[in-house]
Design an enzyme around this catalytic site. Structure first.
Site, PDB file in Angstrom:
ATOM      1  N   HIS A 160       0.838  -1.197   0.000  1.00 14.21           N
ATOM      2  CA  HIS A 160       0.000   0.000   0.000  1.00 14.21           C
ATOM      3  C   HIS A 160       0.879   1.255   0.000  1.00 14.21           C
ATOM      4  O   HIS A 160       2.069   1.192   0.333  1.00 14.21           O
ATOM      5  CB  HIS A 160      -0.861   0.033   1.275  1.00 14.21           C
ATOM      6  CG  HIS A 160      -1.934  -0.993   1.316  1.00 14.21           C
ATOM      7  ND1 HIS A 160      -2.047  -1.914   2.336  1.00 14.21           N
ATOM      8  CD2 HIS A 160      -2.975  -1.236   0.484  1.00 14.21           C
ATOM      9  CE1 HIS A 160      -3.110  -2.678   2.122  1.00 14.21           C
ATOM     10  NE2 HIS A 160      -3.684  -2.288   1.006  1.00 14.21           N
ATOM     11  N   CYS A 247      -2.109  -0.084   9.936  1.00 13.47           N
ATOM     12  CA  CYS A 247      -3.165  -1.000   9.454  1.00 13.47           C
ATOM     13  C   CYS A 247      -4.093  -1.494  10.553  1.00 13.47           C
ATOM     14  O   CYS A 247      -5.202  -1.925  10.294  1.00 13.47           O
ATOM     15  CB  CYS A 247      -2.564  -2.250   8.813  1.00 13.47           C
ATOM     16  SG  CYS A 247      -0.981  -2.034   8.075  1.00 13.47           S
TER      17      CYS A 247
HETATM   18  C1  CIR Z   1      -3.354  -7.919   3.152  1.00  8.29           C
HETATM   19  O1  CIR Z   1      -2.586  -8.385   2.307  1.00  8.29           O
HETATM   20  O2  CIR Z   1      -4.375  -7.323   2.835  1.00  8.29           O
HETATM   21  C2  CIR Z   1      -3.017  -8.075   4.611  1.00  8.29           C
HETATM   22  N1  CIR Z   1      -2.349  -9.319   4.831  1.00  8.29           N
HETATM   23  C3  CIR Z   1      -2.165  -6.928   5.085  1.00  8.29           C
HETATM   24  C4  CIR Z   1      -2.874  -5.616   5.049  1.00  8.29           C
HETATM   25  C5  CIR Z   1      -2.054  -4.509   5.589  1.00  8.29           C
HETATM   26  N2  CIR Z   1      -2.802  -3.315   5.635  1.00  8.29           N
HETATM   27  C6  CIR Z   1      -2.301  -2.095   5.492  1.00  8.29           C
HETATM   28  O3  CIR Z   1      -1.132  -1.936   5.189  1.00  8.29           O
HETATM   29  N3  CIR Z   1      -3.128  -1.063   5.599  1.00  8.29           N
END
Ligand code: CIR
Length: 252
Positions: A160, A247
């Site tokens: 992201h 996150c």
């Molecule tokens: C994903 O791949 O969506 C999750 N394992 C990690 C999400 C991390 N979120 C973020 O950086 N906002």
């Protein structure tokens, strides 16, 4: 000043979530402990917390940031770009309905909150594997209605935009080298994390302090020059799942 945060506990199956890391196995006991520490530190800086239970069908649901963008006026429920995560949005809409008017992004637009960086009254919206231009434009137009400005930015490295770029306050962005030439980011002071410490860029400003992940001494030293109080947390298990400090909560 933020006063409230929504978090969700990691589930026993959190290691079934999406990840690009294959080297070290995630550990449930350790993630529970790290998540409790995260909650404790948010409370210690004055947040009132809503703590949601795990969603069994959605092992990535503890990364609540991706499912909504919350401003003082409104909560925008996103349309998460990964099919395995898209069903997380109903539960977060229910939790946020206690606090804000709710609006939804719509297919074919997709967007993850991890691609949205608020700097004052301006929003950077990263175009990534998860967020497309249609989703960014939908969010941008909603935000314009409340007087915010916004710009799309390419996510050139990391899952992201906020995996690699975050705002530290004092007109300063923390980022990896890949982002230093981006036109949209000109005009800000920049602290550059070395390539081997790219995961250090996922820091979380919480009111007058900075939460940073442990294990990145070179970046920590550079951040210390800002003279903002630092809270360091071990985020190893979230990092194994491509996540980090931002996150794991929605702050508003
Ligand atoms: C994903 O791949 O969506 C999750 N394992 C990690 C999400 C991390 N979120 C973020 O950086 N906002």
């Amino acid at each position: 000043m933020f006063t409230h945060a929504i978090v969700r506990k990691p589930g026993k199956n959190f290691a079934m979530g999406l990840t690009s890391h294959k080297k070290k196995a995630p550990n449930y006991e350790r993630v529970v402990k790290q998540h409790k520490n995260y909650i404790r530190e948010l409370e210690s800086v004055g947040f009132e917390l809503t703590i949601l239970e795990p969603l069994e069908d959605f092992p990535d649901a503890w990364f609540v940031e991706d499912t909504a963008v919350v401003t003082p006026e409104i909560a925008v429920i996103t349309n998460p770009g990964a099919a395995s995560r898209n069903g997380e949005k109903e539960s977060i809409a229910t939790a946020l309905a206690d606090f804000r008017e709710i609006v939804h992004l719509k297919t074919p637009g997709t967007l993850d909150g991890g691609d949205v960086l608020m700097v004052g009254t301006h929003f950077f919206i990263g175009i990534s594997q998860r967020t497309n231009r249609e989703g960014a434009a939908q969010l941008g137009h909603i935000l314009e209605g409340y007087g915010y400005t916004w710009a799309m930015v390419p996510v050139v490295n990391g899952l992201h935009f906020k995996s690699n770029v975050n705002y530290l306050g004092r007109d300063t962005l923390l980022m990896t080298e890949d982002y230093t030439d981006l036109q949209e980011l000109r005009g800000y002071k920049k602290i550059i994390a070395p390539p081997e410490e790219s995961a250090a860029c996922n820091i979380l400003p919480v009111n007058d302090r900075l939460m940073i992940p442990s294990g990145f001494p070179l970046t920590r030293k550079k951040i210390e020059s800002l003279k903002i109080e630092i809270i360091e947390l071990d985020m190893s298990e979230a990092q194994k799942m491509d996540g980090g400090l931002t996150c794991l909560s929605l702050r508003f």
